[in-house]
Design an enzyme around this catalytic site. Structure first.
Site, mmCIF file in Angstrom:
data_model
loop_
_atom_site.group_PDB
_atom_site.id
_atom_site.type_symbol
_atom_site.label_atom_id
_atom_site.label_comp_id
_atom_site.label_asym_id
_atom_site.label_seq_id
_atom_site.Cartn_x
_atom_site.Cartn_y
_atom_site.Cartn_z
ATOM 1 N N PRO A 17 15.919 140.496 -117.297
ATOM 2 C CA PRO A 17 15.840 141.950 -117.175
ATOM 3 C C PRO A 17 14.406 142.445 -117.333
ATOM 4 O O PRO A 17 13.580 141.806 -117.982
ATOM 5 C CB PRO A 17 16.720 142.448 -118.331
ATOM 6 N N SER A 266 8.773 142.715 -128.092
ATOM 7 C CA SER A 266 9.312 141.652 -127.246
ATOM 8 C C SER A 266 10.723 141.990 -126.771
ATOM 9 O O SER A 266 11.359 142.931 -127.247
ATOM 10 C CB SER A 266 9.337 140.333 -128.017
ATOM 11 N N LYS A 267 11.226 141.168 -125.857
ATOM 12 C CA LYS A 267 12.573 141.355 -125.331
ATOM 13 C C LYS A 267 13.630 141.153 -126.408
ATOM 14 O O LYS A 267 14.745 141.632 -126.287
ATOM 15 C CB LYS A 267 12.810 140.386 -124.164
ATOM 16 N N ARG A 268 13.285 140.418 -127.458
ATOM 17 C CA ARG A 268 14.264 140.126 -128.511
ATOM 18 C C ARG A 268 14.274 141.179 -129.618
ATOM 19 O O ARG A 268 15.149 141.178 -130.466
ATOM 20 C CB ARG A 268 13.967 138.756 -129.133
#
Length: 508
Positions: A17, A266-268
């Protein structure tokens, strides 16, 4: 095409994504292009076949569309420099990679992964960092060290090879960044990057993006700060190809930082910290769902406005901007060098501002979908009136239910703290008198209800808070909501009387 024409590209990889940092990069490119009457190109950089994620390219397109970003040239739109998906341009890159070898700016290397790993371990054992560059390349299995006939034979026999850029030794590369100014790097600190791989006959990012930017006549490369270390190689590639007169201007945007400011967002981080980091919801192949701003109830214009002010400022105190205003005001010289801290509470504030810009009818239409999902049918005029009373208290349409559910569903329980504070032994008798009074008010509208209640309170000598809070508790079930008279009008005369009767009976 004029050499002065502005052409920018957003070139994401379909490896998952699209992070909001990538959306901001797309927005800044879009603002810049339209500010200068130029073109915005979407190029899909899918040369990393091992990391390709099905559905990611469709997600990118849908996310940009939701943000209101119009693509001038791209995979779906076409254009004079098609194809715009790099996996469909393989042969183009192969030709240019071999051209670099022929000009002496690159070379073939046949080293295996095992051999390179052994060299890394040896360097680490000596406390050194392994660098594949001028110091070792002539001693490796490369076209620089092997006879030409052996190189040809190994390639024809199917041996795996890569093409590496030949980084000049001890040369100072002077670059100019539109945000950061002059940057100088000595090539002795850089390694010979891989440009092309025989394993999949695909280029690496470094070669593909340079070739495509040149062929697609890109005038400005506006990208994230994480690509700054690659700038010397990219500048040297332009020089090696003889394209310096057509080299784009570069601008590297600051990082988006975590809310605490400690490191890149970040993505996390998002779901872990309680807010989305993706524009749209994403469901992984394993079934893991990551939240999206769209699904969380954000208005796209609010999302765009919020992102645009992360790392850029207009030079004024103004915070609310339309897309057209952002385009008219945007300039790279007002982009910050330092990272921009993301503030999830500020994101909610932006959505609140944009919610208030909508008409009650527009908000009511969105809220009516929520009501229908709960099996509730309500008149449009009533929903509009309710929305108008509570919208100041919410950031999102879905929060209206929390503030206004009592208009549609009678309370079945009463908040203990409110009962203890406002429901006394004498309250049932007072409430019975209020119920009787309200049944006689005509017309049953707020402008008639409020003076009737106040007149009763003054006549009986009761405290205003004592009576009003007991009425609110009876109608709502707790101490919240708009004015009591407004609540009564919207509930209607019969429902108001019924709720007061129920409160008396329940709390007795």
């Amino acid at each position: 095409m004029s050499q002065s024409a502005v052409r920018v590209r957003f070139a994401p990889s379909p490896t998952g994504p699209l992070h909001i940092g990538g959306v901001r990069t797309a927005l800044f490119n879009y603002f810049f292009a339209h500010r200068h009457g130029g073109k915005f190109i979407l190029r899909i950089e899918d040369t990393d076949s091992q990391r390709f994620v099905p559905g990611a390219e469709e997600y990118i397109n849908e996310a940009l569309q939701w943000c209101g970003i119009h693509i001038d040239e791209g995979v779906a739109q076409g254009g004079p420099h098609a194809p715009y998906r790099q996996s469909e341009r393989k042969e183009v890159y192969r030709q240019y990679a071999h051209r670099l070898v022929e000009s002496g700016n690159a070379y073939y290397a046949f080293d295996t992964a095992e051999e390179l790993e052994a060299l890394r371990r040896d360097a680490e054992a000596k406390g050194e960092a392994f660098t594949y560059g001028y110091a070792i390349r002539n001693g490796m299995q490369t076209s620089l060290a092997l006879p030409a006939n052996e190189v040809k034979a190994r390639m024809e026999s199917g041996d795996q090879w890569v093409i590496r850029f030949m980084m000049p030794e001890n040369e100072e590369v002077v670059m100019h960044d539109l945000i950061r100014g002059e940057i100088r790097v000595n090539t002795s600190t850089l390694d010979d990057k891989v440009l092309f791989k025989s394993a999949d006959m695909l280029p690496t990012y470094h070669l593909a993006n340079i070739v495509d930017d040149y062929l697609m006549e890109i005038s400005h490369v506006i990208r994230g700060e994480e690509w700054l270390p690659s700038l010397p190689l990219h500048v040297l590639l332009y020089k090696s190809f003889g394209w310096t007169d057509r080299m784009p201007q570069f601008a590297h945007l600051p990082l988006l930082l975590k809310p605490g400011g400690n490191g890149k967002l970040s993505k996390r981080d998002g779901d872990k910290m309680g807010f989305p980091v993706f524009p749209l919801e994403w469901k992984s192949a394993e079934g893991e769902i990551s939240r999206g701003y769209r699904e969380d109830g954000y208005i796209p214009e609010a999302f765009v406005n919020m992102l645009s002010l992360l790392g850029w400022n207009p030079g004024t105190e103004q915070e609310i901007f339309s897309m057209d205003e952002l385009i008219a005001l945007f300039s790279l010289d007002r982009v910050n060098k330092s990272g921009a801290r993301f503030d999830p509470e500020k994101a909610k504030w932006f959505n609140h501002q944009y919610l208030l810009k909508k008409t009650d009818g527009e908000i009511a239409a969105d809220f009516d979908k929520i009501l229908k999902g709960k099996g509730i049918e309500a008149q449009q005029a009533k929903v509009e009136r309710i929305v108008g009373l509570v919208k100041e208290r919410v950031n999102f349409v879905h929060e209206i239910w929390e503030q206004a559910s009592f208009f549609f569903v009678a309370p079945t329980a009463y908040d203990e703290g409110t009962v203890k504070k406002f429901w006394h032994p004498e309250t049932p008798a007072i409430m019975d008198e209020v119920r009787s009074l309200l049944q006689s008010v005509q017309p049953f509208v707020a402008s008639s209800i409020e003076p009737a209640i106040k007149g009763y309170i003054n006549e009986k000598g009761h405290g205003m808070g004592k009576v009003m809070n007991a009425i609110r508790l009876s109608l709502v079930g707790e101490s919240k909501g708009p004015g009591v008279a407004d609540i009564c009008e919207l509930l209607g005369q019969d429902e108001t009387a019924k709720r007061i009767e129920n409160a008396i009976a329940t709390l007795a």
